[in-house]
Design an enzyme around this catalytic site. Structure first.
Site, PDB file in Angstrom:
ATOM      1  N   ARG A 168       0.847  -1.192   0.000  1.00  0.00           N
ATOM      2  CA  ARG A 168       0.000   0.000   0.000  1.00  0.00           C
ATOM      3  C   ARG A 168       0.879   1.237   0.000  1.00  0.00           C
ATOM      4  O   ARG A 168       1.879   1.297   0.729  1.00  0.00           O
ATOM      5  CB  ARG A 168      -0.929  -0.001   1.215  1.00  0.00           C
ATOM      6  CG  ARG A 168      -2.082  -0.991   1.140  1.00  0.00           C
ATOM      7  CD  ARG A 168      -3.073  -0.584   0.054  1.00  0.00           C
ATOM      8  NE  ARG A 168      -4.200  -1.494  -0.076  1.00  0.00           N
ATOM      9  CZ  ARG A 168      -4.254  -2.523  -0.904  1.00  0.00           C
ATOM     10  NH1 ARG A 168      -3.203  -2.800  -1.664  1.00  0.00           N
ATOM     11  NH2 ARG A 168      -5.335  -3.269  -1.000  1.00  0.00           N
ATOM     12  N   GLU A 184      -3.349   7.318  -6.241  1.00  0.00           N
ATOM     13  CA  GLU A 184      -3.347   6.533  -7.469  1.00  0.00           C
ATOM     14  C   GLU A 184      -4.535   6.908  -8.359  1.00  0.00           C
ATOM     15  O   GLU A 184      -5.662   6.923  -7.878  1.00  0.00           O
ATOM     16  CB  GLU A 184      -3.392   5.035  -7.136  1.00  0.00           C
ATOM     17  CG  GLU A 184      -2.164   4.552  -6.399  1.00  0.00           C
ATOM     18  CD  GLU A 184      -2.203   3.070  -6.062  1.00  0.00           C
ATOM     19  OE1 GLU A 184      -3.220   2.401  -6.364  1.00  0.00           O
ATOM     20  OE2 GLU A 184      -1.211   2.574  -5.504  1.00  0.00           O
ATOM     21  N   HIS A 235       0.394  -0.420  -9.685  1.00  0.00           N
ATOM     22  CA  HIS A 235      -0.398  -1.273  -8.782  1.00  0.00           C
ATOM     23  C   HIS A 235      -0.778  -2.576  -9.508  1.00  0.00           C
ATOM     24  O   HIS A 235      -1.924  -3.024  -9.475  1.00  0.00           O
ATOM     25  CB  HIS A 235      -1.660  -0.546  -8.305  1.00  0.00           C
ATOM     26  CG  HIS A 235      -2.166  -1.061  -6.985  1.00  0.00           C
ATOM     27  ND1 HIS A 235      -2.752  -0.256  -6.034  1.00  0.00           N
ATOM     28  CD2 HIS A 235      -2.176  -2.308  -6.454  1.00  0.00           C
ATOM     29  CE1 HIS A 235      -3.102  -0.973  -4.987  1.00  0.00           C
ATOM     30  NE2 HIS A 235      -2.757  -2.233  -5.217  1.00  0.00           N
TER      31      HIS A 235
END
Length: 316
Positions: free
Chosen positions: A225, A254, A272
């Protein structure tokens, strides 16, 4: 006919073969990948009238949960749930599930891919060759230098240190993992890879003080994270020569608007993507669908985060 909203872009549509179990059970499927970036107001409009959702990274706030009075189940595609107000869901009898274990191997592979890319300067070499050059900037050996990472590391005769408050002792003993305190791990490690949840307790787990414990020759990899790292402190350490490099699959925001890291040759960036492979996508989609079916049948679903909601769950 029960209805499910699917916001996960990796699902190809309502006819995605991985959703066959829902179709066979008579569910009406609506695929809205734009929902992954929806505001809470937009999301509330999308989710209205649906019994369940296979959710991406959109935010399920208290207002969304209270307003979507037909919603009975939020099935997160993946293991993160920081975008879901679990307390509000529990209060209103909405089940929340994740897909634990479905992408573990993918994340471990990606973490090692970033370690390799950093150690062997793969991105930098690729850029040189594409530009017509043939320079060979020297990399570093990793020979002899989360669980899946420990297993992979053992194949390279790497000494594995771990900071884990709740260790699996059998796993630790089988793979020769040495359990240490976090500051000790940072001070001794050549490669530090993060595999922790991103809740408030872990906010900026890696900050300026902890980065100062690390070797100037060390690399930091984050596939967990973005909130785990203080990005200002990391950037300062990288440009100041106090850290050799970083591999970042996740960011504080993000998609990121902060592009400072894009200009650094000792940073490898991915979007990600660590937990997303063909195989893990199939596993997460199938697990999320099955959890919805289990809940609708009156069975406690796998990956249930809020069992306290079970006895007063919203009825189908």
């Amino acid at each position: 006919m029960p209805k499910v909203l699917v916001t996960q872009p990796s699902v190809t549509g309502p006819d995605d073969p991985r959703l066959e179990a829902l179709r066979a059970a008579g569910w009406e499927i609506k695929h809205e990948p734009s929902g992954a970036r929806a505001t809470p107001e937009q999301l509330l409009e999308l989710v209205q009238g649906h019994d369940a959702v296979i959710a991406s990274s959109e935010s399920y706030t208290r207002a969304v949960i209270e307003g979507a009075d037909t919603l009975k189940h939020i099935a997160r595609w993946g293991v993160g749930f920081d975008q879901v107000d679990v307390a509000a869901a529990t209060e209103h009898g909405v089940l929340v599930t994740t897909t634990p274990g479905a992408n573990d191997w993918g994340v471990a592979d990606h973490a090692f891919a970033l370690i390799f890319a950093l150690a062997r300067r793969v991105v930098e070499n690729d850029k040189i060759v594409r530009g017509g050059g043939w320079a060979r900037p020297p990399g570093r050996d990793i020979w002899r230098i989360g669980r899946g990472v420990a297993q992979r590391a053992s194949g390279f005769e790497m000494k594995v240190l771990a900071y884990e408050p709740y260790p699996d002792q059998a796993f630790v003993e089988k793979w020769g993992v040495e359990l240490v305190e976090l500051d000790d791990l940072l001070a001794r490690s050549d490669y530090v890879t993060l595999h922790a949840p991103g809740g408030s307790d872990n906010q900026h787990l890696i900050n300026a003080e902890r980065l100062a414990h690390m070797k100037s020759t060390a690399f930091l990899v984050n596939t967990a994270r973005g909130a785990l790292i203080d990005e200002d402190a990391l950037y300062a350490a990288l440009v100041g020569g106090r850290l050799a490099g970083a591999g970042l699959d996740v960011r504080q925001q993000e998609p990121p608007t902060d592009t400072r890291f894009n200009e650094l040759s000792n940073v490898v960036l991915t979007a990600h993507a660590a937990g997303i492979t063909v195989e893990t996508s199939a596993a997460m989609t199938a697990m999320a669908a099955e959890s919805i079916l289990e809940g609708s049948r009156g069975e406690k679903p796998a990956g249930l985060l809020n069992p306290e909601a079970w006895d007063h769950r919203r009825a189908y």
